[in-house]
Every structure is written in C-alpha cells, then in structure tokens.
Motif scaffolding. Structure first.
Motif, PDB file in Angstrom:
ATOM      1  N   SER A 246      26.520  33.738  45.360  1.00  0.00           N
ATOM      2  CA  SER A 246      25.844  32.934  46.366  1.00  0.00           C
ATOM      3  C   SER A 246      26.370  33.310  47.742  1.00  0.00           C
ATOM      4  O   SER A 246      27.404  33.966  47.867  1.00  0.00           O
ATOM      5  N   GLY A 247      25.643  32.887  48.780  1.00  0.00           N
ATOM      6  CA  GLY A 247      26.085  33.112  50.142  1.00  0.00           C
ATOM      7  C   GLY A 247      25.575  34.383  50.785  1.00  0.00           C
ATOM      8  O   GLY A 247      25.989  34.705  51.905  1.00  0.00           O
ATOM      9  N   PHE A 248      24.683  35.095  50.119  1.00  0.00           N
ATOM     10  CA  PHE A 248      24.096  36.303  50.673  1.00  0.00           C
ATOM     11  C   PHE A 248      22.759  36.559  49.993  1.00  0.00           C
ATOM     12  O   PHE A 248      22.434  35.923  48.984  1.00  0.00           O
ATOM     13  N   THR A 249      22.018  37.496  50.554  1.00  0.00           N
ATOM     14  CA  THR A 249      20.720  37.842  49.984  1.00  0.00           C
ATOM     15  C   THR A 249      20.944  38.716  48.765  1.00  0.00           C
ATOM     16  O   THR A 249      21.231  39.903  48.877  1.00  0.00           O
ATOM     17  N   PHE A 250      20.798  38.121  47.614  1.00  0.00           N
ATOM     18  CA  PHE A 250      21.168  38.775  46.369  1.00  0.00           C
ATOM     19  C   PHE A 250      20.399  40.074  46.143  1.00  0.00           C
ATOM     20  O   PHE A 250      20.983  41.074  45.719  1.00  0.00           O
TER      21      PHE A 250
ATOM     22  N   ILE B 223      26.409  44.625  43.580  1.00  0.00           N
ATOM     23  CA  ILE B 223      27.456  43.803  42.991  1.00  0.00           C
ATOM     24  C   ILE B 223      28.060  44.533  41.804  1.00  0.00           C
ATOM     25  O   ILE B 223      27.344  45.156  41.015  1.00  0.00           O
ATOM     26  N   GLY B 224      29.361  44.443  41.682  1.00  0.00           N
ATOM     27  CA  GLY B 224      30.012  45.172  40.607  1.00  0.00           C
ATOM     28  C   GLY B 224      31.201  44.450  40.027  1.00  0.00           C
ATOM     29  O   GLY B 224      31.485  43.290  40.350  1.00  0.00           O
ATOM     30  N   TRP B 225      31.857  45.170  39.165  1.00  0.00           N
ATOM     31  CA  TRP B 225      33.027  44.657  38.475  1.00  0.00           C
ATOM     32  C   TRP B 225      34.204  45.598  38.653  1.00  0.00           C
ATOM     33  O   TRP B 225      34.054  46.820  38.535  1.00  0.00           O
ATOM     34  N   PHE B 226      35.350  45.022  38.946  1.00  0.00           N
ATOM     35  CA  PHE B 226      36.622  45.718  38.927  1.00  0.00           C
ATOM     36  C   PHE B 226      37.526  45.034  37.914  1.00  0.00           C
ATOM     37  O   PHE B 226      37.271  43.891  37.522  1.00  0.00           O
ATOM     38  N   ARG B 227      38.552  45.735  37.507  1.00  0.00           N
ATOM     39  CA  ARG B 227      39.502  45.123  36.602  1.00  0.00           C
ATOM     40  C   ARG B 227      40.909  45.576  36.943  1.00  0.00           C
ATOM     41  O   ARG B 227      41.111  46.617  37.556  1.00  0.00           O
ATOM     42  N   GLN B 228      41.866  44.784  36.517  1.00  0.00           N
ATOM     43  CA  GLN B 228      43.262  45.124  36.711  1.00  0.00           C
ATOM     44  C   GLN B 228      44.026  44.795  35.443  1.00  0.00           C
ATOM     45  O   GLN B 228      44.135  43.626  35.057  1.00  0.00           O
TER      46      GLN B 228
ATOM     47  N   SER C 190      32.154  49.017  37.196  1.00  0.00           N
ATOM     48  CA  SER C 190      30.720  49.237  37.248  1.00  0.00           C
ATOM     49  C   SER C 190      30.149  48.642  38.517  1.00  0.00           C
ATOM     50  O   SER C 190      30.753  47.766  39.136  1.00  0.00           O
ATOM     51  N   CYS C 191      28.971  49.119  38.907  1.00  0.00           N
ATOM     52  CA  CYS C 191      28.272  48.631  40.090  1.00  0.00           C
ATOM     53  C   CYS C 191      26.777  48.707  39.841  1.00  0.00           C
ATOM     54  O   CYS C 191      26.299  49.689  39.263  1.00  0.00           O
ATOM     55  N   ILE C 192      26.064  47.689  40.272  1.00  0.00           N
ATOM     56  CA  ILE C 192      24.610  47.704  40.189  1.00  0.00           C
ATOM     57  C   ILE C 192      24.034  47.498  41.580  1.00  0.00           C
ATOM     58  O   ILE C 192      24.449  46.589  42.303  1.00  0.00           O
ATOM     59  N   ILE C 193      23.099  48.366  41.954  1.00  0.00           N
ATOM     60  CA  ILE C 193      22.389  48.264  43.224  1.00  0.00           C
ATOM     61  C   ILE C 193      21.123  47.472  42.955  1.00  0.00           C
ATOM     62  O   ILE C 193      20.202  47.966  42.306  1.00  0.00           O
ATOM     63  N   ASN C 194      21.075  46.242  43.430  1.00  0.00           N
ATOM     64  CA  ASN C 194      19.995  45.344  43.045  1.00  0.00           C
ATOM     65  C   ASN C 194      18.618  45.778  43.527  1.00  0.00           C
ATOM     66  O   ASN C 194      17.619  45.422  42.904  1.00  0.00           O
ATOM     67  N   ARG C 195      18.558  46.516  44.626  1.00  0.00           N
ATOM     68  CA  ARG C 195      17.264  46.938  45.146  1.00  0.00           C
ATOM     69  C   ARG C 195      16.466  47.752  44.147  1.00  0.00           C
ATOM     70  O   ARG C 195      15.257  47.578  44.024  1.00  0.00           O
ATOM     71  N   ASP C 196      17.133  48.632  43.435  1.00  0.00           N
ATOM     72  CA  ASP C 196      16.430  49.494  42.493  1.00  0.00           C
ATOM     73  C   ASP C 196      17.007  49.457  41.081  1.00  0.00           C
ATOM     74  O   ASP C 196      16.586  50.231  40.217  1.00  0.00           O
ATOM     75  N   ARG C 197      17.983  48.603  40.854  1.00  0.00           N
ATOM     76  CA  ARG C 197      18.612  48.415  39.547  1.00  0.00           C
ATOM     77  C   ARG C 197      19.396  49.638  39.075  1.00  0.00           C
ATOM     78  O   ARG C 197      19.680  49.762  37.879  1.00  0.00           O
TER      79      ARG C 197
ATOM     80  N   ASP D 200      41.286  47.911  27.478  1.00  0.00           N
ATOM     81  CA  ASP D 200      40.327  47.150  28.267  1.00  0.00           C
ATOM     82  C   ASP D 200      40.886  45.808  28.712  1.00  0.00           C
ATOM     83  O   ASP D 200      40.244  45.103  29.500  1.00  0.00           O
ATOM     84  N   THR D 201      42.038  45.449  28.219  1.00  0.00           N
ATOM     85  CA  THR D 201      42.663  44.184  28.577  1.00  0.00           C
ATOM     86  C   THR D 201      42.955  44.129  30.068  1.00  0.00           C
ATOM     87  O   THR D 201      43.448  45.092  30.657  1.00  0.00           O
ATOM     88  N   GLY D 202      42.651  43.014  30.681  1.00  0.00           N
ATOM     89  CA  GLY D 202      42.939  42.832  32.085  1.00  0.00           C
ATOM     90  C   GLY D 202      42.111  41.714  32.678  1.00  0.00           C
ATOM     91  O   GLY D 202      41.298  41.089  32.000  1.00  0.00           O
ATOM     92  N   VAL D 203      42.325  41.476  33.946  1.00  0.00           N
ATOM     93  CA  VAL D 203      41.533  40.503  34.683  1.00  0.00           C
ATOM     94  C   VAL D 203      40.344  41.229  35.292  1.00  0.00           C
ATOM     95  O   VAL D 203      40.516  42.227  35.998  1.00  0.00           O
ATOM     96  N   TYR D 204      39.165  40.734  35.026  1.00  0.00           N
ATOM     97  CA  TYR D 204      37.933  41.332  35.522  1.00  0.00           C
ATOM     98  C   TYR D 204      37.411  40.521  36.697  1.00  0.00           C
ATOM     99  O   TYR D 204      37.277  39.296  36.614  1.00  0.00           O
ATOM    100  N   TYR D 205      37.116  41.225  37.790  1.00  0.00           N
ATOM    101  CA  TYR D 205      36.690  40.596  39.027  1.00  0.00           C
ATOM    102  C   TYR D 205      35.267  40.995  39.375  1.00  0.00           C
ATOM    103  O   TYR D 205      34.904  42.168  39.277  1.00  0.00           O
ATOM    104  N   CYS D 206      34.502  40.030  39.794  1.00  0.00           N
ATOM    105  CA  CYS D 206      33.191  40.278  40.361  1.00  0.00           C
ATOM    106  C   CYS D 206      33.360  40.601  41.842  1.00  0.00           C
ATOM    107  O   CYS D 206      34.094  39.904  42.549  1.00  0.00           O
ATOM    108  N   VAL D 207      32.699  41.654  42.303  1.00  0.00           N
ATOM    109  CA  VAL D 207      32.909  42.166  43.651  1.00  0.00           C
ATOM    110  C   VAL D 207      31.575  42.441  44.330  1.00  0.00           C
ATOM    111  O   VAL D 207      30.645  42.963  43.704  1.00  0.00           O
ATOM    112  N   ALA D 208      31.488  42.114  45.614  1.00  0.00           N
ATOM    113  CA  ALA D 208      30.297  42.431  46.406  1.00  0.00           C
ATOM    114  C   ALA D 208      30.676  42.719  47.845  1.00  0.00           C
ATOM    115  O   ALA D 208      31.466  41.972  48.432  1.00  0.00           O
TER     116      ALA D 208
END
Length: 122
Positions: free
Chosen positions: A25-29, A34-39, A49-56, A90-98
């Motif tokens: 939320s808080g922006f034009t989706f 939007i993507g994912w990082f992990r540590q 991973s990253c997804i470009i919403n304009r064209d998927r 694959d163990t770690g904290v996964y973060y949503c990033v934009a």
C-alpha cells in the motif's frame, strides 16, 4: 507512506513448499516493481525475485530459478512467492521490497517490509 507486509513463513521440511504473501500500500501498485529479498543466518542479504507489474515480467536469482515463482494480483495489491523443493539453505528471513530491479541489486530508494521467517529443517 509505502507499506509492505510479508506473511506466510513458517517451518517446513526439506522438499516442502511455502507460499509467501506481500500486501502493499501507499503507492500505485500497477506502476511498481516489487520483489523479495532474503537473509540467511550469518549471511548477507540477497535478492530472490522481482516482478515488474506493468508487464508481469519476472526475474530470479540464478540459483533459485525453477524452484521459486513470483506472481502478483493487481486487484488486491498483493505479490506472492511460491517456493518449492525447499532446501536448508533457503532458511532465512524473507523481505518484501519495493521497488526492485531485474538485477536484484539492493536499491537505496527501496522500502522494506518487516520480513517473515522461513525455516527449512533437514
């Protein structure tokens, strides 16, 4: 204000699957990437991973391609990460990033969610 809320983490055995969700939320989706990082414990943060919403269009770390799949639902402002054939590494904290970029590099301008913990047991 940009807000990203990750959920769906948990404890899973080797070879299992999890589906992570990110509520944005808080922006034009539709205009955002939007993507994912992990540590992992004791390791540096890395792009997943990253997804470009304009064209998927989607992008993945080389080591994860084929096991993970990112998707989005623009009507719900949601991004998902389907994780299959999970390994202990694959163990770690996964973060949503934009926003994110196809290179999966850290961006100074990016906003981060609080993260969700994924633990893969062997």
């Amino acid at each position: 204000e940009v807000q990203l809320q990750a959920s769906g983490g948990g404890l899973v055995q080797v070879g299992g699957s999890l589906r992570l969700s990110c509520a944005a939320s808080g922006f034009t989706f539709d205009d955002y990437a939007i993507g994912w990082f992990r540590q992992a414990p004791g390791k540096q943060r890395e792009g997943v991973s990253c997804i470009i919403n304009r064209d998927r269009s989607t992008y993945y770390a080389d080591s994860l391609q084929g096991r993970f799949a990112i998707s989005s639902d623009n009507t719900k402002n949601m991004v998902y990460l389907q994780m299959n054939s999970l390994k202990p590494t694959d163990t770690g904290v996964y973060y949503c990033v934009a926003p994110c970029e196809s290179s999966l590099a850290d961006l100074d301008l990016a906003s981060w969610g609080q993260g969700t913990l994924v633990t893969v047991s062997s």
